[in-house]
Design a protein around this motif. Structure first.
Motif, PDB file in Angstrom:
ATOM      1  N   ASP A   9       1.279   6.615  -6.842  1.00 19.82           N
ATOM      2  CA  ASP A   9       0.090   7.391  -7.157  1.00 19.82           C
ATOM      3  C   ASP A   9       0.336   8.885  -6.940  1.00 19.82           C
ATOM      4  O   ASP A   9      -0.201   9.717  -7.658  1.00 19.82           O
ATOM      5  CB  ASP A   9      -1.106   6.956  -6.313  1.00 19.82           C
ATOM      6  CG  ASP A   9      -1.635   5.589  -6.724  1.00 19.82           C
ATOM      7  OD1 ASP A   9      -1.274   5.104  -7.811  1.00 19.82           O
ATOM      8  OD2 ASP A   9      -2.413   4.996  -5.941  1.00 19.82           O
ATOM      9  N   GLY A  10       1.153   9.203  -5.963  1.00 25.34           N
ATOM     10  CA  GLY A  10       1.460  10.593  -5.648  1.00 25.34           C
ATOM     11  C   GLY A  10       2.537  11.178  -6.539  1.00 25.34           C
ATOM     12  O   GLY A  10       2.757  12.389  -6.521  1.00 25.34           O
ATOM     13  N   ALA A  11       3.200  10.340  -7.309  1.00 27.68           N
ATOM     14  CA  ALA A  11       4.313  10.833  -8.139  1.00 27.68           C
ATOM     15  C   ALA A  11       3.822  11.533  -9.376  1.00 27.68           C
ATOM     16  O   ALA A  11       2.793  11.380  -9.877  1.00 27.68           O
ATOM     17  CB  ALA A  11       5.206   9.667  -8.547  1.00 27.68           C
ATOM     18  N   GLN A  52       2.275   1.705  -3.454  1.00 29.73           N
ATOM     19  CA  GLN A  52       1.228   2.176  -4.369  1.00 29.73           C
ATOM     20  C   GLN A  52       0.950   3.655  -4.151  1.00 29.73           C
ATOM     21  O   GLN A  52       0.818   4.423  -5.119  1.00 29.73           O
ATOM     22  CB  GLN A  52      -0.056   1.347  -4.177  1.00 29.73           C
ATOM     23  CG  GLN A  52      -1.103   1.636  -5.216  1.00 29.73           C
ATOM     24  CD  GLN A  52      -0.651   1.294  -6.612  1.00 29.73           C
ATOM     25  OE1 GLN A  52      -0.080   0.240  -6.836  1.00 29.73           O
ATOM     26  NE2 GLN A  52      -0.907   2.185  -7.553  1.00 29.73           N
ATOM     27  N   LYS A  53       0.876   4.093  -2.900  1.00 31.19           N
ATOM     28  CA  LYS A  53       0.640   5.503  -2.601  1.00 31.19           C
ATOM     29  C   LYS A  53       1.774   6.372  -3.135  1.00 31.19           C
ATOM     30  O   LYS A  53       1.541   7.472  -3.643  1.00 31.19           O
ATOM     31  CB  LYS A  53       0.512   5.718  -1.088  1.00 31.19           C
ATOM     32  CG  LYS A  53      -0.786   5.225  -0.512  1.00 31.19           C
ATOM     33  CD  LYS A  53      -0.797   5.415   0.991  1.00 31.19           C
ATOM     34  CE  LYS A  53      -2.009   4.746   1.621  1.00 31.19           C
ATOM     35  NZ  LYS A  53      -1.967   4.811   3.086  1.00 31.19           N
ATOM     36  N   ALA A  54       3.008   5.879  -3.012  1.00 32.54           N
ATOM     37  CA  ALA A  54       4.157   6.630  -3.495  1.00 32.54           C
ATOM     38  C   ALA A  54       4.069   6.823  -5.012  1.00 32.54           C
ATOM     39  O   ALA A  54       4.387   7.904  -5.518  1.00 32.54           O
ATOM     40  CB  ALA A  54       5.451   5.919  -3.119  1.00 32.54           C
ATOM     41  N   GLU A  70       0.827  -1.205   0.000  1.00 28.68           N
ATOM     42  CA  GLU A  70       0.000   0.000   0.000  1.00 28.68           C
ATOM     43  C   GLU A  70       0.864   1.258   0.000  1.00 28.68           C
ATOM     44  O   GLU A  70       0.565   2.223  -0.711  1.00 28.68           O
ATOM     45  CB  GLU A  70      -0.936  -0.006   1.203  1.00 28.68           C
ATOM     46  CG  GLU A  70      -2.031  -1.042   1.112  1.00 28.68           C
ATOM     47  CD  GLU A  70      -2.811  -1.237   2.398  1.00 28.68           C
ATOM     48  OE1 GLU A  70      -2.450  -0.626   3.438  1.00 28.68           O
ATOM     49  OE2 GLU A  70      -3.782  -2.019   2.378  1.00 28.68           O
ATOM     50  N   ASP A  71       1.944   1.255   0.778  1.00 29.82           N
ATOM     51  CA  ASP A  71       2.854   2.404   0.820  1.00 29.82           C
ATOM     52  C   ASP A  71       3.497   2.638  -0.540  1.00 29.82           C
ATOM     53  O   ASP A  71       3.627   3.788  -0.982  1.00 29.82           O
ATOM     54  CB  ASP A  71       3.934   2.197   1.880  1.00 29.82           C
ATOM     55  CG  ASP A  71       3.398   2.267   3.307  1.00 29.82           C
ATOM     56  OD1 ASP A  71       2.258   2.756   3.502  1.00 29.82           O
ATOM     57  OD2 ASP A  71       4.119   1.827   4.223  1.00 29.82           O
TER      58      ASP A  71
END
Length: 62
Positions: A60-62, A56-58, A53-54
Motif C-alpha cells: 500500500d505504501g509503494a 499489505q502495508k508495504a 498485514e505487514d
C-alpha cells in the motif's frame, strides 16, 4: 509459554502431533498437549496475520 517464533511453534506442533499419534499418553497428558497445541496454533495464526498485514502495508505504501 515463552515467545516462540513461527518455525519453533510449528516444530513443537509437529512434535505434539507425533506424540498424539503414538497413542501412549494418559488422559491428563492428552489434555495438556491439546491445550499447548491450541496455544501454539493461536501463536502461529497471529504471526501469519501480522505478516500478512505487514506485507499489505508495504504494498500500500509503494
Amino acid at each position: 509459554m515463552s515467545e516462540l517464533n513461527y518455525n519453533q511453534a510449528m516444530s513443537r506442533l509437529e512434535t505434539i502431533l507425533a506424540e498424539l499419534e503414538e497413542g501412549k499418553k494418559s488422559v491428563d497428558e492428552l489434555s495438556e498437549l491439546v491445550k499447548e497445541a491450541a496455544e501454539l496454533v493461536k501463536t502461529c495464526r497471529n504471526k501469519l496475520k501480522t505478516t500478512e498485514e505487514d506485507i499489505q502495508k508495504a504494498f500500500d505504501g509503494a
